[in-house]
Scaffold this active site. Structure first.
Site, short mmCIF file in Angstrom:
data_model
loop_
_atom_site.label_atom_id
_atom_site.label_comp_id
_atom_site.label_asym_id
_atom_site.label_seq_id
_atom_site.Cartn_x
_atom_site.Cartn_y
_atom_site.Cartn_z
N HIS A 287 0.83 -1.22 0.00
CA HIS A 287 0.00 0.00 0.00
C HIS A 287 0.86 1.26 0.00
O HIS A 287 1.85 1.36 0.71
CB HIS A 287 -1.03 0.01 1.13
CG HIS A 287 -0.47 0.02 2.52
ND1 HIS A 287 -0.08 1.19 3.15
CD2 HIS A 287 -0.26 -0.97 3.41
CE1 HIS A 287 0.34 0.89 4.37
NE2 HIS A 287 0.25 -0.40 4.56
N ASP A 299 6.39 0.61 6.49
CA ASP A 299 4.93 0.49 6.37
C ASP A 299 4.37 1.59 5.49
O ASP A 299 4.05 2.66 5.96
CB ASP A 299 4.32 0.52 7.78
CG ASP A 299 2.83 0.24 7.77
OD1 ASP A 299 2.30 -0.22 6.75
OD2 ASP A 299 2.19 0.51 8.80
N GLU A 333 -4.84 1.99 2.76
CA GLU A 333 -4.89 0.84 3.65
C GLU A 333 -5.06 1.28 5.10
O GLU A 333 -5.80 0.67 5.87
CB GLU A 333 -3.60 0.00 3.51
CG GLU A 333 -3.68 -1.37 4.20
CD GLU A 333 -3.16 -1.37 5.64
OE1 GLU A 333 -3.34 -2.38 6.33
OE2 GLU A 333 -2.58 -0.36 6.10
N GLU A 334 -4.36 2.36 5.47
CA GLU A 334 -4.25 2.70 6.89
C GLU A 334 -5.56 3.17 7.51
O GLU A 334 -5.86 2.85 8.65
CB GLU A 334 -3.17 3.78 7.10
CG GLU A 334 -1.75 3.32 6.75
CD GLU A 334 -1.20 2.25 7.71
OE1 GLU A 334 -1.92 1.79 8.60
OE2 GLU A 334 -0.03 1.87 7.52
N ASP A 361 3.40 -6.44 3.40
CA ASP A 361 3.00 -5.35 4.29
C ASP A 361 3.36 -5.67 5.74
O ASP A 361 2.60 -5.39 6.67
CB ASP A 361 1.49 -5.07 4.14
CG ASP A 361 1.06 -3.84 4.94
OD1 ASP A 361 1.92 -3.02 5.29
OD2 ASP A 361 -0.15 -3.71 5.23
N HIS A 431 4.21 2.97 12.55
CA HIS A 431 3.34 4.14 12.77
C HIS A 431 4.00 5.23 13.62
O HIS A 431 3.30 5.89 14.40
CB HIS A 431 2.02 3.71 13.42
CG HIS A 431 1.19 2.80 12.57
ND1 HIS A 431 -0.02 2.30 12.98
CD2 HIS A 431 1.37 2.31 11.33
CE1 HIS A 431 -0.54 1.53 12.03
NE2 HIS A 431 0.29 1.52 11.02
#
Lengths: 465, 465
Positions: A287, A299, A333-334, A361, A431
């Site tokens: 993604h 990520d 995606e997130e 991912d 994140h």
């Protein structure tokens, strides 16, 4: 007569099985040679790492709907063309547009034991903001939703502080994550149900550090939306010990987060056309969006560049399989998964048939295998190729998840597969501001790209059960 | 009668084999439970990472004979006592004392294509220095010693520039290292034999970066000592392309390195006494000295803290095996191996018998198995325990090297074993300013310590062939 017939038949079956076994052996040896070549090329002159440098250093993080996400989409389109992919095109996807804004602050007010103290926090993705002057309230620490419910009226007007640790002892860190992440995703809803005014959630990491980890929460229709922030694990420990000392503590939370109207965005798609069965597809993806922290390097910049690089490697080496290979950079995606859903909807509506989808991912770390969302014969039809990966120790092919973006395709019958890298380091970066290019190792990243290329190539030739 | 006797005998053998098989199965299950407990404890509350933080952040690098090495020895002694080890003591070792000094500089002089340009270099360990004004000479690029010998008289008065790349395509980076490191270790001797006045050696890394990698060279009796420096891979590429453009290039090399008189130093030793066979030893070790770059975090602070932590874990869990476990911090691995030699000499002279020695000296990365310096039954007597490590993917137990420090013990008959971590990242950090605490992951380091604890524990109970 019957007996002679049967004997002849048996002989024919035996001979053909032997011949078949031989040609099978030869095919497996030929794939081994090709796998060696792919690994060699990836390690010597792979380009995933330089692609990732571009994506992370010239664009940086790229939350859905942001200008940087638009830049990343154009970057992906141009990078696919530059890599020699065919039929490079965009697919429209409406995405949410959440913005963090400039303010995220939490402060312990007048604690008898430590006075006033700033906490290391960041808004959780999708959170609403607070009033400008913030929300000031007493803090109650809990470890699970049963405790929240048991609070009943005592939660009214309070800030609920979720502090159940991410289990450190799980061998795979994703297990620790799964065991803790309900606090982040549903904590605000459960707290709001008992009248709380905001939540603080211990960051999703097995480490003790001072970096808050963002990530999505979900609100629920009919339940009041309340603001939610992640707090670093060190400050979570500190706040917990202040609560123990002081009995009660007041915190002021200020967040400027808000949700703007949806924005038109895109999945980015490129192909290597198959030679014999071009209307069947093996998909490789990651993604393109990331959280608005760090650079989204692990990520999931890594999964994106690995997917493009896998096709580029095969093209460079002249390894074009029977079925079409397709690289897809999913958007959103997130905080919405709208890219994955839109993509599957279009496949359901008008094809082409997707026999396999492979997503990367879980970070650009050393590959150790693949997880396959199937068991029995279907799993074995992938696991039979594990010998191609044992030279780098990436031959663990077992049942497990495919990937969030390809989940909707899986529900259409596509066999979904996830690249499985070593998981120990992932939740150090996940994140956060720490998820930057420098946290990715060139060789580990390129070996992941090569592994994806090899599996996609062999499955696009040989199919799956 | 005979038949009945034989039948009875057969029955007895069958029953006892079955019983033996059962108790064997039970023993293996019991070890599995203990291994689980060790992994759990290491991940939840292991202390290797905090030990490493202390060693690297309060002491830093610690070349043999330096004040920092003395500090590290005292730190190791106190840390062993603090970890509850028994019979903690020092073993005297005379070590060389090489100092880099303040000056290491190389400069391209008046190149027609680029003018004057500084190169990123550092002295190789053990190198002599240059005169204060430096050595200025024409540079000749070579890739191997055949080319050096072929130069003959043309090498006279020149600087030989070894620029054969570290192969990137080896799956295990140590293979790439072995294929390139002769340039560093013997390049000065071979160049001096044909009259060269200095050497520059391409740094030992598969990466392109601007960090020079130090490491030991060897001089040879009867061959003139000439100064030698490592050059970063990026500047090696640049120098090579300038040579191609300009035909000939002059470089000034200035190094202040020198060797001072030997210094008294120490190996540091601590134990967990065995319950049944205390006079037989299973050794766990790493080397306490490091190069004078970075903080020696992977090389080999990691191996040191893992060895102490392995014993601490077993002690904390009350897992005391039959034979004695001994942690040894060897001194002077990098430039002399005198710690390893002195230790083996003392064992040869007065025991105790060392049945196994396990070294961790390949960095604090994710463990993937062990290499055993044996094959056949001897290898199998270790490999039979691989099931204990499969839960973390560290079950590759195969023939290979043990470790430099325990090599001399191996020549006395001790079975030597090396912890095998994933190798991809090692030569990013090796012998450079980048080898710092921050390059080590907590979980990966602790899992290595736990793996060493488990293997040492089971071998100290069960022995080896």
């Amino acid at each position: 007569m019957r007996t002679i017939f049967h004997r002849t038949l048996a002989l024919i079956i035996l001979v053909s099985a032997t011949l078949n076994g031989q040609s099978n052996d030869e095919a497996r040896k030929a794939y081994m040679k090709e796998a060696n070549l792919i690994f060699d090329t990836a390690l010597e002159s792979g380009r995933a790492y330089e692609m990732l440098r571009e994506l992370t250093k010239t664009i940086g993080h790229r939350l859905s709907g942001s200008p940087q996400a638009a830049a990343a989409i154009e970057w992906a389109r141009l990078t696919m063309i530059d890599a020699g992919l065919e039929n490079v095109h965009l697919q429209k996807v409406m995405v949410p547009r959440w913005v963090r804004g400039p303010v995220e602050q939490a402060r312990i007010i007048n604690s008898p034991s430590i006075g006033t103290e700033e906490l290391s926090v960041c808004a959780l993705g999708r959170s609403i903001g607070t009033p400008e002057q913030g929300i000031t309230a007493e803090v109650i620490e809990v470890h699970d939703f049963d405790q929240v419910r048991a609070l009943g009226n005592r939660a009214k007007g309070k800030i609920i502080f979720y502090n159940r640790p991410f289990s450190r002892k799980e061998r795979n860190t994703f297990s620790g994550y799964r065991g803790a992440v309900d606090q982040r995703s549903l904590g605000a809803v459960e707290a709001a149900k008992v009248g709380a005014v905001a939540v603080l959630v211990r960051s999703m990491t097995p480490n003790l550090d001072d970096v808050p980890h963002t990530g999505a929460l979900r609100y629920q229709d009919g339940v009041k939306k309340i603001p939610a922030a992640a707090i670093s694990t060190m400050d979570a420990e500190m706040l917990s010990s202040v609560l123990k000392n002081d009995g009660s503590v007041r915190v002021t939370l200020r967040l400027s987060a808000k949700t703007l109207p949806d924005v038109m965005s895109y999945n980015v798609i490129g192909e290597l056309k198959g030679t014999d069965i071009p209307d069947e597809v093996v998909l490789l993806g990651g993604h393109l969006d990331s959280w608005d922290k760090g650079e989204g390097a692990h990520d999931d910049g890594s999964g994106c560049v690995q997917s493009i690089e896998a096709l580029r490697l095969l093209k460079e080496l002249g390894l074009r399989p029977k079925r079409t290979l397709r690289a897809v950079m999913f958007i959103n995606e997130e905080n919405g998964l709208r890219g994955g859903r839109t993509y599957a909807d279009s496949v359901a509506a008008s094809g082409p048939k997707h026999i396999v989808a492979i997503e990367s991912d879980r970070g650009g770390f050393m590959p150790v295998g693949f997880t396959v969302s199937a068991d029995g014969d279907r799993l074995r039809s992938v696991a039979r190729w594990s010998y191609l990966f044992s030279q780098i120790g990436a031959d663990r092919i077992r049942k497990g998840g495919g990937g969030a973006d390809i989940g909707p395709l899986g529900r259409l019958g596509t066999l979904t597969i996830g690249l499985l890298p070593e998981s120990q380091r992932y939740f150090t970066y996940h994140h956060t501001d720490l998820d930057v290019f420098e946290a990715v190792d060139r060789r580990e990243l390129e070996l992941g790209a090569a592994s994806m290329a090899i599996l996609a190539y062999v499955l696009a030739n040989e199919g799956v059960r």
